[in-house]
Design an enzyme around this catalytic site. Structure first.
Site, short mmCIF file in Angstrom:
data_model
loop_
_atom_site.label_atom_id
_atom_site.label_comp_id
_atom_site.label_asym_id
_atom_site.label_seq_id
_atom_site.Cartn_x
_atom_site.Cartn_y
_atom_site.Cartn_z
N ASP A 215 13.51 -5.14 -5.72
CA ASP A 215 14.76 -4.56 -6.20
C ASP A 215 15.72 -5.69 -6.55
OD1 ASP A 215 13.92 -1.94 -5.70
OD2 ASP A 215 14.67 -2.00 -3.65
N ARG B 247 16.62 7.93 -12.59
CA ARG B 247 17.34 7.47 -11.39
C ARG B 247 18.70 6.87 -11.74
NH1 ARG B 247 12.64 4.82 -7.49
NH2 ARG B 247 11.13 6.53 -7.74
N ASP C 184 11.27 -3.08 -9.63
CA ASP C 184 11.60 -1.81 -8.99
C ASP C 184 13.05 -1.47 -9.31
OD1 ASP C 184 11.26 0.48 -7.51
OD2 ASP C 184 10.75 -0.51 -5.64
#
Length: 336
Positions: A150, A229, A173
């Protein structure tokens, strides 16, 4: 371009749930000189709410200021236990996938913005909230690219984090995920072109950490050609998504599942396959209350249920003015 708006009947149905919202002029990007925090401007939304022993988010206020130009110096600075303002000068490539940030830090790019390749977890790997959790972190005016996990990972009961005026290009990610019991986070004035963008909540089986937490505000972000997302929220209630600009999002904008409650208001969705949705295969429906959004060349949104009250004051600009303001102000190098 034809623009349709949320129907007045839908907006009226939500008024009783949303006590803090008012309609006013769109806040411009921060232009004030850096404050004692070392950042430009100050946070609003959940990052400004006093809770868990923290009176808002002040980052490295009261600490020294250091300027870093190497990965080695950067990693040493963010690990210091005392308050610190860390100025990033240039593009730094960090070793490994992610690196922990200690409490009471402001990390800010200089000038047009510093940059980081590889991500930052804000995580103490603790097991019980919130006394020893990482807290009080500001990340501003940075460009993230080529991250291996991330770009920013807020987890393990971390609280009071302000992620502001950053650019997320592309990585492996999430761009900025909030999970595992973390809370009181504001994500504002960022520009993301990353596909799997911003997640709230770890996974559907993680209710024991996440229920009652995950309070996150998203405002004035530019979700530009992302896939999904933006955010996807599990368990968080309320999550607040307002005055963001969604352009050419190929899957969906906002998703609510697993007992989440999201207020989505005053956003502009342009070329978004499904602006917002409730649930996904294998999970329970979440609640999503929407009002005063604009839709252009976009699919049919899904909404329903209720949300908890928003506990802070805020202003919402009519959605048709959002694209111009957000494209002018969002991302690294746009602090004014």
């Amino acid at each position: 371009m034809e623009v349709r708006r949320t129907r007045p009947a839908l907006a009226a149905a939500a008024v009783g749930l949303l006590l803090a919202g008012t309609v006013a002029a769109l806040p411009r990007p921060a232009t004030a000189a850096p404050a004692l925090t070392g950042a430009t401007g100050s946070p609003d939304g959940f990052a400004a709410v006093p809770a868990w022993g923290q009176d808002g988010t002040t980052g490295g206020a009261g600490g020294a200021t250091v300027t870093v130009r190497t990965a080695e110096d950067f990693l040493a600075a963010i690990a210091q236990p005392e308050p610190l303002i860390v100025q990033v000068d240039g593009i730094l490539t960090l070793p490994g996938p992610m690196h922990n940030v200690a409490s009471d830090k402001t990390i800010v790019g200089l000038g047009a913005g510093g940059g980081l390749n590889i991500g930052l977890p804000i995580d103490d790997s603790i097991t019980d909230p919130p006394a020893d959790a990482v807290h009080n972190v500001i990340i501003q005016n940075l460009k993230f690219d080529a991250w291996a996990d991330d770009a920013i990972n807020v987890q393990m009961f971390t609280h009071h984090v302000w992620i502001d005026h950053n650019t997320f290009v592309a990585g492996f990610d999430g761009a900025a995920d909030v999970k595992r019991g973390s809370s009181y986070v504001t994500v504002s004035w960022n520009h993301s072109t990353h596909g799997k963008n911003m997640l709230v909540g770890h996974f559907a089986g993680n209710a024991h950490q996440d229920k009652g937490r995950l309070k996150v505000t998203y405002h004035h972000n530019f979700f530009d050609g992302t896939v999904e997302r933006n955010p996807w929220v599990r368990f968080g209630n309320p999550a607040h998504v307002y005055n963001n600009y969604y352009r050419a999002v190929s899957k969906y904008g906002v998703r609510s599942s697993s007992e989440a409650g999201i207020l989505v208001e005053g956003n502009f969705f342009q070329g978004v396959a499904q602006p917002f949705q409730r649930g996904v295969g294998g999970t329970e429906l979440g609640d999503l209350v929407e009002r005063d959004n604009c839709f252009a060349e976009s699919g049919e949104p899904q909404s329903g249920g209720t949300t908890e009250e928003i506990p802070y004051p805020y202003t919402v600009e009519p959605c048709d003015g959002v694209p111009a303001a957000v494209t002018a102000g969002a991302g690294a190098g746009r602090l004014g």
